[in-house]
Design a protein around this motif. Structure first.
Motif, PDB file in Angstrom:
ATOM      1  N   PHE A   1      58.186 -20.405   5.349  1.00  0.00           N
ATOM      2  CA  PHE A   1      58.461 -21.633   4.596  1.00  0.00           C
ATOM      3  C   PHE A   1      58.034 -22.869   5.386  1.00  0.00           C
ATOM      4  CE2 PHE A   1      61.600 -18.435   3.277  1.00  0.00           C
ATOM      5  CZ  PHE A   1      61.238 -18.311   1.947  1.00  0.00           C
ATOM      6  N   GLU A   2      58.260 -22.854   6.697  1.00  0.00           N
ATOM      7  CA  GLU A   2      57.821 -23.964   7.549  1.00  0.00           C
ATOM      8  C   GLU A   2      56.305 -24.044   7.582  1.00  0.00           C
ATOM      9  OE1 GLU A   2      60.850 -24.477  11.182  1.00  0.00           O
ATOM     10  OE2 GLU A   2      60.207 -22.403  10.906  1.00  0.00           O
ATOM     11  N   ARG A   3      55.658 -22.885   7.709  1.00  0.00           N
ATOM     12  CA  ARG A   3      54.194 -22.873   7.773  1.00  0.00           C
ATOM     13  C   ARG A   3      53.573 -23.300   6.442  1.00  0.00           C
ATOM     14  NH1 ARG A   3      52.468 -17.750   8.447  1.00  0.00           N
ATOM     15  NH2 ARG A   3      54.520 -16.761   8.329  1.00  0.00           N
ATOM     16  N   ARG A   4      54.156 -22.851   5.344  1.00  0.00           N
ATOM     17  CA  ARG A   4      53.649 -23.289   4.038  1.00  0.00           C
ATOM     18  C   ARG A   4      53.847 -24.783   3.838  1.00  0.00           C
ATOM     19  NH1 ARG A   4      56.052 -18.443   0.297  1.00  0.00           N
ATOM     20  NH2 ARG A   4      54.354 -16.929   0.551  1.00  0.00           N
ATOM     21  N   ARG A   5      54.936 -25.335   4.367  1.00  0.00           N
ATOM     22  CA  ARG A   5      55.186 -26.764   4.225  1.00  0.00           C
ATOM     23  C   ARG A   5      54.070 -27.566   4.897  1.00  0.00           C
ATOM     24  NH1 ARG A   5      59.969 -27.049   6.593  1.00  0.00           N
ATOM     25  NH2 ARG A   5      61.005 -26.374   4.689  1.00  0.00           N
ATOM     26  N   ILE A   6      53.664 -27.145   6.090  1.00  0.00           N
ATOM     27  CA  ILE A   6      52.577 -27.818   6.807  1.00  0.00           C
ATOM     28  C   ILE A   6      51.272 -27.682   6.024  1.00  0.00           C
ATOM     29  CG2 ILE A   6      51.223 -27.851   8.938  1.00  0.00           C
ATOM     30  CD1 ILE A   6      53.768 -26.556  10.277  1.00  0.00           C
ATOM     31  N   PHE A   7      50.998 -26.474   5.598  1.00  0.00           N
ATOM     32  CA  PHE A   7      49.775 -26.202   4.841  1.00  0.00           C
ATOM     33  C   PHE A   7      49.725 -27.032   3.559  1.00  0.00           C
ATOM     34  CE2 PHE A   7      47.455 -23.665   1.655  1.00  0.00           C
ATOM     35  CZ  PHE A   7      46.247 -23.483   2.312  1.00  0.00           C
ATOM     36  N   ASN A   8      50.825 -27.103   2.850  1.00  0.00           N
ATOM     37  CA  ASN A   8      50.867 -27.851   1.590  1.00  0.00           C
ATOM     38  C   ASN A   8      50.689 -29.351   1.808  1.00  0.00           C
ATOM     39  OD1 ASN A   8      51.162 -25.605  -0.061  1.00  0.00           O
ATOM     40  ND2 ASN A   8      53.397 -25.632   0.050  1.00  0.00           N
ATOM     41  N   LYS A   9      51.149 -29.853   2.934  1.00  0.00           N
ATOM     42  CA  LYS A   9      50.931 -31.277   3.240  1.00  0.00           C
ATOM     43  C   LYS A   9      49.446 -31.559   3.441  1.00  0.00           C
ATOM     44  CE  LYS A   9      55.512 -32.381   5.052  1.00  0.00           C
ATOM     45  NZ  LYS A   9      55.833 -33.200   3.861  1.00  0.00           N
ATOM     46  N   MET A  10      48.751 -30.639   4.080  1.00  0.00           N
ATOM     47  CA  MET A  10      47.311 -30.809   4.250  1.00  0.00           C
ATOM     48  C   MET A  10      46.588 -30.723   2.907  1.00  0.00           C
ATOM     49  SD  MET A  10      46.577 -31.459   7.402  1.00  0.00           S
ATOM     50  CE  MET A  10      44.810 -31.131   7.433  1.00  0.00           C
ATOM     51  N   ILE A  11      47.006 -29.796   2.054  1.00  0.00           N
ATOM     52  CA  ILE A  11      46.405 -29.676   0.717  1.00  0.00           C
ATOM     53  C   ILE A  11      46.630 -30.961  -0.085  1.00  0.00           C
ATOM     54  CG2 ILE A  11      46.577 -28.496  -1.508  1.00  0.00           C
ATOM     55  CD1 ILE A  11      45.129 -26.797   0.475  1.00  0.00           C
ATOM     56  N   ALA A  12      47.845 -31.483  -0.044  1.00  0.00           N
ATOM     57  CA  ALA A  12      48.156 -32.723  -0.770  1.00  0.00           C
ATOM     58  C   ALA A  12      47.306 -33.881  -0.256  1.00  0.00           C
ATOM     59  CB  ALA A  12      49.640 -33.045  -0.630  1.00  0.00           C
ATOM     60  N   PHE A  13      47.122 -33.948   1.049  1.00  0.00           N
ATOM     61  CA  PHE A  13      46.288 -34.984   1.667  1.00  0.00           C
ATOM     62  C   PHE A  13      44.856 -34.902   1.139  1.00  0.00           C
ATOM     63  CE2 PHE A  13      43.424 -35.947   5.351  1.00  0.00           C
ATOM     64  CZ  PHE A  13      43.599 -37.319   5.361  1.00  0.00           C
ATOM     65  N   ILE A  14      44.303 -33.701   1.099  1.00  0.00           N
ATOM     66  CA  ILE A  14      42.933 -33.519   0.614  1.00  0.00           C
ATOM     67  C   ILE A  14      42.807 -33.958  -0.839  1.00  0.00           C
ATOM     68  CG2 ILE A  14      41.157 -31.788   0.079  1.00  0.00           C
ATOM     69  CD1 ILE A  14      42.168 -30.219   2.532  1.00  0.00           C
ATOM     70  N   ARG A  15      43.795 -33.632  -1.642  1.00  0.00           N
ATOM     71  CA  ARG A  15      43.750 -33.978  -3.065  1.00  0.00           C
ATOM     72  C   ARG A  15      43.824 -35.495  -3.273  1.00  0.00           C
ATOM     73  NH1 ARG A  15      47.425 -29.784  -6.511  1.00  0.00           N
ATOM     74  NH2 ARG A  15      46.356 -30.895  -8.191  1.00  0.00           N
ATOM     75  N   GLN A  16      44.425 -36.216  -2.334  1.00  0.00           N
ATOM     76  CA  GLN A  16      44.592 -37.667  -2.478  1.00  0.00           C
ATOM     77  C   GLN A  16      43.358 -38.458  -2.076  1.00  0.00           C
ATOM     78  OE1 GLN A  16      47.989 -38.055   0.083  1.00  0.00           O
ATOM     79  NE2 GLN A  16      49.439 -38.185  -1.624  1.00  0.00           N
ATOM     80  N   ILE A  17      42.612 -37.960  -1.105  1.00  0.00           N
ATOM     81  CA  ILE A  17      41.545 -38.765  -0.517  1.00  0.00           C
ATOM     82  C   ILE A  17      40.207 -38.566  -1.224  1.00  0.00           C
ATOM     83  CG2 ILE A  17      42.656 -38.908   1.733  1.00  0.00           C
ATOM     84  CD1 ILE A  17      40.860 -36.655   2.700  1.00  0.00           C
ATOM     85  N   ASP A  18      39.344 -39.565  -1.084  1.00  0.00           N
ATOM     86  CA  ASP A  18      38.038 -39.554  -1.736  1.00  0.00           C
ATOM     87  C   ASP A  18      37.012 -38.941  -0.779  1.00  0.00           C
ATOM     88  OD1 ASP A  18      35.854 -39.922  -3.291  1.00  0.00           O
ATOM     89  OD2 ASP A  18      35.990 -42.098  -3.431  1.00  0.00           O
ATOM     90  N   ILE A  19      36.851 -37.634  -0.862  1.00  0.00           N
ATOM     91  CA  ILE A  19      35.876 -36.913  -0.050  1.00  0.00           C
ATOM     92  C   ILE A  19      35.175 -35.889  -0.938  1.00  0.00           C
ATOM     93  CG2 ILE A  19      37.102 -37.143   2.153  1.00  0.00           C
ATOM     94  CD1 ILE A  19      37.965 -34.128   1.649  1.00  0.00           C
ATOM     95  N   ARG A  20      34.094 -35.338  -0.414  1.00  0.00           N
ATOM     96  CA  ARG A  20      33.461 -34.169  -1.001  1.00  0.00           C
ATOM     97  C   ARG A  20      33.187 -33.177   0.125  1.00  0.00           C
ATOM     98  NH1 ARG A  20      28.446 -36.380  -4.478  1.00  0.00           N
ATOM     99  NH2 ARG A  20      28.352 -37.896  -2.789  1.00  0.00           N
ATOM    100  N   TYR A  21      32.993 -31.918  -0.257  1.00  0.00           N
ATOM    101  CA  TYR A  21      32.679 -30.931   0.771  1.00  0.00           C
ATOM    102  C   TYR A  21      31.679 -29.915   0.224  1.00  0.00           C
ATOM    103  CZ  TYR A  21      35.494 -27.245  -1.435  1.00  0.00           C
ATOM    104  OH  TYR A  21      35.982 -26.299  -2.308  1.00  0.00           O
ATOM    105  N   LYS A  22      31.042 -29.199   1.150  1.00  0.00           N
ATOM    106  CA  LYS A  22      30.119 -28.134   0.786  1.00  0.00           C
ATOM    107  C   LYS A  22      30.213 -27.028   1.833  1.00  0.00           C
ATOM    108  CE  LYS A  22      26.780 -26.556  -1.893  1.00  0.00           C
ATOM    109  NZ  LYS A  22      26.983 -26.329  -3.342  1.00  0.00           N
TER     110      LYS A  22
END
Length: 225
Positions: free
Chosen positions: A76-97
């Motif tokens: 649960f602690e590890r998923r919390r960290i992972f989910n914060k990173m996912i939320a960050f990515i969804r918020q910011i204006d970036i692209r990836y390949k």
């Protein structure tokens, strides 16, 4: 002045084929510096500090495998960290390949480097006018693997007017940590599609439906097609 920053990470190695590491992946995260993401970075840093992870480089693989600084944390602690990173990515204006090869069909380092170089070169050519729209293109890599450094130098110097290369310390750049996460998730997707999931991946992500719905599909929206 328009500046494009490209943060690059890799997954795998150029050694002989191993069923535990069947792919080699290079992931690039593209950020137009005119899009200010400092507020989101500050928010993420505050949230990580609350979890006692301030000034820590977030590595996604060890989070999933319960390794390194995460070995004493429950899921649960590890998923919390992972989910914060996912939320960050969804918020910011970036692209990836992501560029990848399956090592099973590669004979040696020279062939692997050649195939990856062709994939990256074709992508740049397909989007050449967009790259030329920037006054500066800066490539950030930690020089983790010599072969990757050579690929990046040869391709970008051959195709773009004046690329600038920067060696990074991963802990200093959240977008480099984003590249690490996206690279790991590409590997997860490839393994899922080929029934190669490890036990730790099965435990961390649960069923395939949730993995696709909660993580893979939202991240796909950021992909540079």
């Amino acid at each position: 002045m328009k500046e494009l920053s490209i943060f690059i990470d890799e997954s795998g190695d150029f050694g002989e084929y191993d069923f535990r590491s069947p792919y080699y992946i290079i992931t690039m995260v593209f950020h137009d510096q005119n899009c200010d993401i400092s507020e989101y970075i500050n928010n993420l840093n505050r949230e990580l500090a609350f979890l006692k992870l301030d000034n820590v480089c977030i590595h996604t693989g060890p989070i999933i495998r319960k390794e390194e600084i995460y070995e004493t944390m429950d899921i649960f602690e590890r998923r919390r960290i992972f989910n914060k990173m996912i939320a960050f990515i969804r918020q910011i204006d970036i692209r990836y390949k992501c560029f990848y090869i399956e090592k099973k069909h590669i004979s040696d380092v020279v062939e692997a480097s050649g195939k990856l170089s062709k994939l990256i070169s074709q992508f740049i050519r397909d989007n050449y006018n967009e790259f030329l729209g920037y006054d500066d293109v800066k490539i950030y890599y930690d020089n983790g693997q010599v072969e990757v450094s050579k690929i990046l130098s040869s391709v970008f110097n051959a195709l773009l007017p004046n690329p600038v290369f920067r060696k990074v310390m991963p802990k200093d750049y959240k977008l480099f940590q984003v590249a690490d996460l996206l690279c790991t998730m590409k590997l997860v997707e490839l393994k899922m599609n080929n029934n190669l999931f490890s036990k730790s991946e099965e435990i961390f992500f649960g069923n395939m439906r949730d993995l696709k719905k909660n993580y893979l599909r939202p991240l796909k929206k950021k992909e540079w097609i």
